[in-house]
Enzyme design. Structure first.
Site, PDB file in Angstrom:
ATOM      1  N   PHE A 140       0.812  -1.209   0.000  1.00 28.64           N
ATOM      2  CA  PHE A 140       0.000   0.000   0.000  1.00 28.64           C
ATOM      3  C   PHE A 140       0.853   1.269   0.000  1.00 28.64           C
ATOM      4  CE2 PHE A 140      -3.449  -2.694   2.115  1.00 28.64           C
ATOM      5  CZ  PHE A 140      -4.061  -2.954   0.898  1.00 28.64           C
ATOM      6  N   HIS A 161      -0.740  -1.742   7.548  1.00 29.01           N
ATOM      7  CA  HIS A 161      -1.278  -0.568   6.844  1.00 29.01           C
ATOM      8  C   HIS A 161      -2.801  -0.714   6.763  1.00 29.01           C
ATOM      9  CE1 HIS A 161      -0.126   2.619   3.669  1.00 29.01           C
ATOM     10  NE2 HIS A 161      -1.393   2.818   4.020  1.00 29.01           N
ATOM     11  N   VAL A 162      -3.500   0.022   7.590  1.00 25.96           N
ATOM     12  CA  VAL A 162      -4.958  -0.088   7.670  1.00 25.96           C
ATOM     13  C   VAL A 162      -5.594   0.250   6.322  1.00 25.96           C
ATOM     14  CG1 VAL A 162      -5.379   2.285   8.472  1.00 25.96           C
ATOM     15  CG2 VAL A 162      -6.955   0.443   9.139  1.00 25.96           C
ATOM     16  N   HIS A 163      -6.693  -0.410   6.009  1.00 24.22           N
ATOM     17  CA  HIS A 163      -7.436  -0.158   4.771  1.00 24.22           C
ATOM     18  C   HIS A 163      -8.860  -0.648   4.949  1.00 24.22           C
ATOM     19  CE1 HIS A 163      -5.435  -4.068   4.545  1.00 24.22           C
ATOM     20  NE2 HIS A 163      -6.447  -4.485   3.801  1.00 24.22           N
ATOM     21  N   ILE A 164      -9.757  -0.071   4.162  1.00 27.97           N
ATOM     22  CA  ILE A 164     -11.181  -0.411   4.248  1.00 27.97           C
ATOM     23  C   ILE A 164     -11.583  -1.163   2.980  1.00 27.97           C
ATOM     24  CG2 ILE A 164     -13.536   0.485   4.447  1.00 27.97           C
ATOM     25  CD1 ILE A 164     -12.295   3.034   5.724  1.00 27.97           C
TER      26      ILE A 164
END
Length: 190
Positions: A38, A131-134
């Site tokens: 990301f 790595h945060v993600h939606i």
């Protein structure tokens, strides 16, 4: 009786082969990088990285290994592991991109519903835990069938390139629509 069987049709395999040759690079590990995918994606051109929209603080990218056609993710540029680490402007833009992505996916695919989720941490199922993600996953009645249940195989009716072409046009349009609805200046990037 066995001799009454048509030898041309028997023995007939009990399964069908579904080809997904684009997954071989992933299976073999040749596409895996040592860095964060990301963080690396925005360094490449949009088509190569499958980025359908670039915002100021976050972007929308196709899932390279989707659960369903149209599976996208909203990702902050900043490398943080959890929603709690996001700054309010990042979280707000990501929320607006989720809304715009849903509008674009409705227009492109007319899904019956959505799964929207964030897996925080490896124990919660995060494939890229750092790595945060939606995830935004369009769903249709009956989209999980016997093929998935019995053979652990998912059939996707559309190539990623075709999904990219649709959403590269529709997500920016939806961003502009959401900005108008919300009465905000937003969406000048793509």
């Amino acid at each position: 009786m066995v001799q009454d069987l048509d030898q041309e049709k028997w023995p007939r395999p009990w399964y069908k082969i579904l080809y997904a040759p684009w997954r071989m690079k992933y299976i073999a590990g040749s596409e895996r990088t040592s860095g964060c995918v990301f963080c690396e994606a925005p360094k490449h051109n949009d088509r190569e990285a499958l980025i359908v929209y670039r915002g100021e603080l976050s972007y929308v990218i196709l899932n390279k290994y989707p659960y369903n056609s149209g599976h996208v993710m909203v990702v902050p540029y900043r490398h943080v592991p959890t929603l709690e680490d996001l700054r309010l402007p990042e979280l707000a833009e990501m929320g607006l991109l989720v809304k715009a992505s849903m509008k674009a996916l409705r227009k492109a695919y007319n899904p019956h519903g959505f799964n929207i989720g964030v897996n925080v941490g490896e124990a919660a199922g995060a494939g890229i835990a750092g790595h945060v993600h939606i995830h935004i996953l369009p769903r249709w009645r009956g989209d999980t069938n016997f093929t998935v249940i019995f053979s652990a195989t998912k059939v996707l009716p559309e190539a990623l390139e075709d999904t990219y072409e649709k959403l590269k046009k529709l997500v920016p349009e939806a961003v502009s629509e959401v900005a108008r609805e919300e009465g905000i200046q937003w969406g000048t990037s793509s």
